[in-house]
Design a protein around this motif. Sequence first.
Motif, short mmCIF file in Angstrom:
data_model
loop_
_atom_site.label_atom_id
_atom_site.label_comp_id
_atom_site.label_asym_id
_atom_site.label_seq_id
_atom_site.Cartn_x
_atom_site.Cartn_y
_atom_site.Cartn_z
N TYR A 71 0.83 -1.21 0.00
CA TYR A 71 0.00 0.00 0.00
C TYR A 71 0.87 1.26 0.00
N ILE A 72 1.86 1.28 0.87
CA ILE A 72 2.72 2.46 0.97
C ILE A 72 3.44 2.71 -0.35
N GLU A 73 3.98 1.65 -0.94
CA GLU A 73 4.65 1.80 -2.23
C GLU A 73 3.68 2.32 -3.29
N THR A 74 2.45 1.83 -3.23
CA THR A 74 1.45 2.27 -4.21
C THR A 74 1.15 3.75 -4.06
N VAL A 75 1.04 4.21 -2.82
CA VAL A 75 0.74 5.63 -2.58
C VAL A 75 1.88 6.51 -3.11
N LYS A 76 3.11 6.12 -2.78
CA LYS A 76 4.25 6.92 -3.27
C LYS A 76 4.24 7.00 -4.79
N ARG A 77 4.03 5.83 -5.41
CA ARG A 77 4.04 5.78 -6.87
C ARG A 77 2.92 6.64 -7.44
N ALA A 78 1.78 6.67 -6.77
CA ALA A 78 0.64 7.46 -7.25
C ALA A 78 1.00 8.93 -7.34
N ALA A 79 1.62 9.45 -6.30
CA ALA A 79 1.98 10.88 -6.30
C ALA A 79 2.98 11.18 -7.42
N HIS A 80 4.00 10.35 -7.50
CA HIS A 80 5.02 10.56 -8.52
C HIS A 80 4.42 10.50 -9.92
N LEU A 81 3.54 9.53 -10.12
CA LEU A 81 2.91 9.32 -11.42
C LEU A 81 2.04 10.52 -11.81
N ARG A 82 1.25 11.00 -10.86
CA ARG A 82 0.31 12.08 -11.18
C ARG A 82 1.05 13.37 -11.49
N GLU A 83 2.14 13.57 -10.80
CA GLU A 83 2.93 14.78 -11.06
C GLU A 83 3.49 14.73 -12.48
N ALA A 84 3.87 13.54 -12.92
CA ALA A 84 4.40 13.40 -14.26
C ALA A 84 3.30 13.54 -15.32
N GLN A 85 2.09 13.09 -14.98
CA GLN A 85 0.98 13.16 -15.93
C GLN A 85 0.55 14.60 -16.19
N VAL A 86 0.50 15.38 -15.13
CA VAL A 86 0.10 16.79 -15.25
C VAL A 86 1.18 17.66 -14.63
N PRO A 87 2.26 17.90 -15.37
CA PRO A 87 3.35 18.70 -14.79
C PRO A 87 2.95 20.17 -14.69
N MET A 88 3.54 20.84 -13.74
CA MET A 88 3.33 22.28 -13.64
C MET A 88 4.05 22.95 -14.81
N PRO A 89 3.32 23.70 -15.65
CA PRO A 89 3.98 24.33 -16.81
C PRO A 89 5.02 25.35 -16.37
N GLU A 90 5.99 25.52 -17.21
CA GLU A 90 7.04 26.49 -16.91
C GLU A 90 6.44 27.88 -16.81
N LEU A 91 6.60 28.50 -15.67
CA LEU A 91 6.08 29.85 -15.51
C LEU A 91 7.16 30.83 -15.98
N PRO A 92 6.87 31.59 -17.05
CA PRO A 92 7.86 32.57 -17.51
C PRO A 92 8.14 33.57 -16.39
N PRO A 93 9.40 33.75 -16.04
CA PRO A 93 9.74 34.58 -14.88
C PRO A 93 9.22 36.01 -15.00
N GLY A 94 9.09 36.50 -16.21
CA GLY A 94 8.64 37.87 -16.35
C GLY A 94 7.13 38.03 -16.37
N ALA A 95 6.40 36.95 -16.41
CA ALA A 95 4.95 37.02 -16.54
C ALA A 95 4.34 37.67 -15.30
N PRO A 96 3.23 38.37 -15.50
CA PRO A 96 2.57 38.99 -14.35
C PRO A 96 2.05 37.91 -13.40
N PRO A 97 2.06 38.19 -12.11
CA PRO A 97 1.66 37.17 -11.13
C PRO A 97 0.22 36.72 -11.31
N GLU A 98 -0.64 37.57 -11.90
CA GLU A 98 -2.02 37.15 -12.13
C GLU A 98 -2.07 35.98 -13.10
#
Lengths: 221, 221
Positions: free
Chosen positions: B53-80
């Motif tokens: 179970y524990i291994e499955t939970v860890k893998r779930a988090a890692h997997l989901r992060e890879a499925q929907v990665p946080m897009p690169e936020l352009p450093p100059g973009a407005p915070p909005e």
Amino acid sequence: MATDDTPTRVLAAAGPVFADKGFQAATVREICQAAGVNLASVNYHFRDKERLYIETVKRAAHLREAQVPMPELPPGAPPEVKLRLFIQTTLTRMMGDRGAPWQVRLMTREVLHPSSACEELVRDYFRPHFDRLQAILNELLPPDAPLHLRHQIGFSIIGQCMHYRVAWHVMTLIVGADEVAAHYSTDALAEHITQFSLAALAQYRKPGSLTAAPSESLPPL
Amino acid sequence: MATDDTPTRVLAAAGPVFADKGFQAATVREICQAAGVNLASVNYHFRDKERLYIETVKRAAHLREAQVPMPELPPGAPPEVKLRLFIQTTLTRMMGDRGAPWQVRLMTREVLHPSSACEELVRDYFRPHFDRLQAILNELLPPDAPLHLRHQIGFSIIGQCMHYRVAWHVMTLIVGADEVAAHYSTDALAEHITQFSLAALAQYRKPGSLTAAPSESLPPL
DNA sequence: CGAGGGGTTAAACAGGTGTTTAAAACAATT
DNA sequence: AATTGTTTTAAACACCTGTTTAACCCCTCG
């Protein structure tokens, strides 16, 4: 108190057990032992383990509403005050004074993993609660605000409250126990959510804010 | 795909089963049957049902992060813009395209009923995510905004997103399937939450708003 | 008094649980 | 080709699950 009806004692003992372990993991034996009654009592008085669970869920909602009733909102009071009272009551219902009580923990399980008791729970408990919020929002929003926007604003407010119920443990791990002890009392959180939401609500009163397409208010990257 | 490692196959089959039924109600036999491996494989390769179970939970988090990665936020973009992108990503991770995927359902269980896998989940997954939000809020808040207020504002935003993950079924019962189909797409919800939160955030930029006691901003009934 | 019935009780039942075991099958090395 | 070490397999183990059963108690009513 120990001289109660057997069904009453079973029902009372079943609440915390179902809330802590869920329907599957909770055992009839544990419930009967906690109630101090014979093992066969559940099947005799409730027919099923499932019937007992459903009765317990219904009783939980009814009980919690009686424990933390919605205070009488003076009809002449400004809607801002009504909203704060609503948020305070909602948060108090969800949190309790020393951790969420079993009634709330049980209902949370029902929300996340609905069983056959869920529809009745929504009809008798969640929907009336949400309707009260909608009535308050109607005083704070312009008459031409579309229905789905009113609903989503309602969910934005409920969601802020619910988060502290759902993610309390994770939240404590993130910000630390000290900050929680100092700034996360029910009153302080209700005050924050009220202020946050009232400021958000103010924008919809500005003329033209409802007709502007979402993409106009913010450039698409 | 059927020629995978036995531990890999077990891990892959365990995910949906644990997500659907929870740790207790899920059975080793069901997992092994879904994986097409022998019953003893779990104990041989993972020692315990709990370790699996524990291994499955860890893998779930890692997997989901890879499925929907946080897009690169352009450093100059407005915070909005950054905030909108953050909310969109958060909501997409939680909802998926056809209902919440098992990775998210499993993590939700872990948030509500933490096991020994929870601390690691917070450290590797939730806290970095929350820190990203804090970095964006730092650009939108005055420098003298106290830390706990920044955190609570973060939770107000996360809470709005999480609500649609946690209460989706109840919410559908309340507003009806038609309205959900018409106005509750992930993009529409992200847009609403962004607009709601940005308007709320604006108030803290007004001079003196941080020094005023909460009770001053609203009369106590 | 004594027959009846709702409530309680301990025991048993049938099925399912995680885990262990010893034998078999396989792989790789000498 | 023989032998080692690893993996797989079917069977068994001990325990726990919800539910049922039949005997029993106690109180009421004829």
